[in-house]
Write a protein that holds these residues in place. Structure first.
Motif, mmCIF file in Angstrom:
data_model
loop_
_atom_site.group_PDB
_atom_site.id
_atom_site.type_symbol
_atom_site.label_atom_id
_atom_site.label_comp_id
_atom_site.label_asym_id
_atom_site.label_seq_id
_atom_site.Cartn_x
_atom_site.Cartn_y
_atom_site.Cartn_z
ATOM 1 N N MET A 28 -86.101 -77.344 -47.036
ATOM 2 C CA MET A 28 -86.109 -78.025 -45.739
ATOM 3 C C MET A 28 -85.671 -79.477 -45.897
ATOM 4 O O MET A 28 -86.011 -80.141 -46.875
ATOM 5 C CB MET A 28 -87.513 -77.981 -45.126
ATOM 6 N N SER B 102 -86.106 -81.724 -40.697
ATOM 7 C CA SER B 102 -86.987 -80.615 -40.333
ATOM 8 C C SER B 102 -88.446 -81.034 -40.422
ATOM 9 O O SER B 102 -89.246 -80.749 -39.528
ATOM 10 C CB SER B 102 -86.729 -79.425 -41.252
ATOM 11 N N TYR B 103 -88.770 -81.733 -41.502
ATOM 12 C CA TYR B 103 -90.136 -82.226 -41.648
ATOM 13 C C TYR B 103 -90.466 -83.224 -40.536
ATOM 14 O O TYR B 103 -91.591 -83.283 -40.048
ATOM 15 C CB TYR B 103 -90.323 -82.880 -43.018
ATOM 16 N N MET C 14 -91.265 -81.331 -37.369
ATOM 17 C CA MET C 14 -92.580 -80.704 -37.500
ATOM 18 C C MET C 14 -93.684 -81.741 -37.372
ATOM 19 O O MET C 14 -94.695 -81.527 -36.696
ATOM 20 C CB MET C 14 -92.679 -79.985 -38.845
ATOM 21 N N GLY D 18 -93.813 -82.897 -33.683
ATOM 22 C CA GLY D 18 -94.416 -81.882 -32.821
ATOM 23 C C GLY D 18 -95.908 -81.757 -33.031
ATOM 24 O O GLY D 18 -96.702 -81.688 -32.075
ATOM 25 N N GLY D 19 -96.330 -81.738 -34.290
ATOM 26 C CA GLY D 19 -97.758 -81.658 -34.592
ATOM 27 C C GLY D 19 -98.511 -82.885 -34.107
ATOM 28 O O GLY D 19 -99.629 -82.771 -33.586
ATOM 29 N N TYR E 63 -91.146 -90.887 -34.569
ATOM 30 C CA TYR E 63 -90.027 -90.044 -35.006
ATOM 31 C C TYR E 63 -88.781 -90.887 -35.271
ATOM 32 O O TYR E 63 -88.054 -90.647 -36.250
ATOM 33 C CB TYR E 63 -89.711 -88.970 -33.967
#
Length: 258
Positions: A1, A5-6, A9, A12-13, A228
Motif C-alpha cells: 500500500m 492509501s494509508y 484510511m 476516514g477512520g 489529510y
C-alpha cells in the motif's frame, strides 16, 4: 500500500471517530446536565482552551514543516537538473573522440533518475533503479577521469570533474530528503488530540434539544481535511499535491540531450 492509501484510511477512520466522539461527548453532557445543571460546565472552558490550543499549535507547526519540505523537494529537482546540465555542457572541453561515450552515459544516468521516481510506488523496483543510478555514477566518473588524463590538461580536470561531484551529491541529498518526515508519534498525537477535542466539542454542544449535524459533520470534516492535506503534502509523490510537475525540467533536459 502507498502512503496515499494509508492517508485515506487514516482520514476516514479519524472522521468516523470524531463524529462518534462528538456524539459521545454530547450524551455525557446531557447526563451531567440532568444530574447537575449548574456544575456540569464548570472548568470546561479551561480544558477546552488547553486542548484546542495545543491541537492548533501542533497543526500549525506540522503544516508549516510539511510545506517547507515540499518546496525544498521542488528546489532540489531544479538543482539536480542544473547540475546535470552543467556536466553535460562541460563534456565539450574533452577531446572529440572521448565525448560520445560519456554523453551516452549521462543520457542513461538521467533516464535512471527519472525512472526511479516513477517507480516509487514499488519500493523494491525503486531501490533497484537507485542501485543502477549509483553504478552509472561509477562508470561516468571512471570514463571522465580517463578522458581527462588523456586530455592532459589541468583546466579540463577542474571544469569537468568539479561539475560531476555536485551531480552525484544531489542524488544522496534528494534520497534523504524523500525520507525526511516528522516522527510517527507526531501524527499519533494529532489524531489523539483531534479525538479528544471532538469529545469536548460534543460536550459543549449539548445545550440544544437536538444535535446540530451541521456543526458535528462540519467540525469533523474540517479537521480531517486539514490533517489529510498535511499528510498528503508530506508524501508529494503519491497524493493530490505532487512535485511531479517539477520533474518537467529534467524531462526537458533529457529531450535536449538527443
Amino acid at each position: 500500500m502507498t502512503p496515499t492509501s494509508y492517508g485515506f484510511m487514516f482520514a476516514g477512520g479519524l472522521f468516523l471517530g470524531m463524529v462518534a466522539l462528538l456524539e459521545l461527548g454530547r450524551r455525557i453532557a446531557l447526563g451531567r446536565l440532568a444530574q447537575d445543571p449548574e456544575g456540569a460546565r464548570q472548568g470546561l472552558a479551561v480544558v477546552e482552551g488547553a486542548v484546542f490550543s495545543l491541537l492548533g499549535l501542533l497543526l500549525a507547526f506540522t503544516f508549516s514543516g510539511a510545506a517547507t519540505r515540499f518546496e525544498g523537494r521542488r528546489h532540489l529537482i531544479v538543482e539536480e537538473a542544473n547540475n546535470i546540465g552543467t556536466a553535460w555542457l562541460r563534456i565539450d572541453v574533452l577531446p572529440a573522440p572521448a565525448q560520445p561515450s560519456l554523453r551516452e552515459l549521462l543520457r542513461q544516468y538521467l533516464d535512471s533518475r527519472l525512472e526511479m521516481y516513477r517507480k516509487l510506488a514499488d519500493v523494491a523496483a525503486a531501490k533497484a533503479e537507485l542501485a543502477r543510478t549509483l553504478k552509472l555514477q561509477g562508470e561516468i566518473w571512471s570514463n571522465a577521469v580517463a578522458a581527462c588524463r588523456n586530455a592532459g590538461s589541468s583546466p579540463v580536470h577542474t571544469l569537468l570533474l568539479s561539475a560531476l561531484n555536485p551531480m552525484f551529491d544531489i542524488t544522496t541529498t534528494r534520497t534523504e530528503a524523500m525520507k525526511n518526515h516528522p516522527p510517527l508519534i507526531i501524527f499519533v498525537m494529532i489524531g489523539g488530540l483531534s479525538l479528544a477535542a471532538s469529545l469536548l466539542a460534543g460536550y459543549g454542544m449539548a445545550g440544544g434539544k437536538a444535535r446540530s449535524w451541521i456543526h458535528f459533520l462540519g467540525f469533523a470534516a474540517v479537521m480531517t481535511l486539514t490533517i489529510y492535506v498535511i499528510v498528503d503534502i508530506e508524501y508529494p509523490r503519491f497524493g493530490l499535491f505532487r512535485v511531479d510537475a517539477a520533474d518537467r525540467v529534467l524531462i526537458e533536459l533529457r529531450e535536449g540531450m538527443k
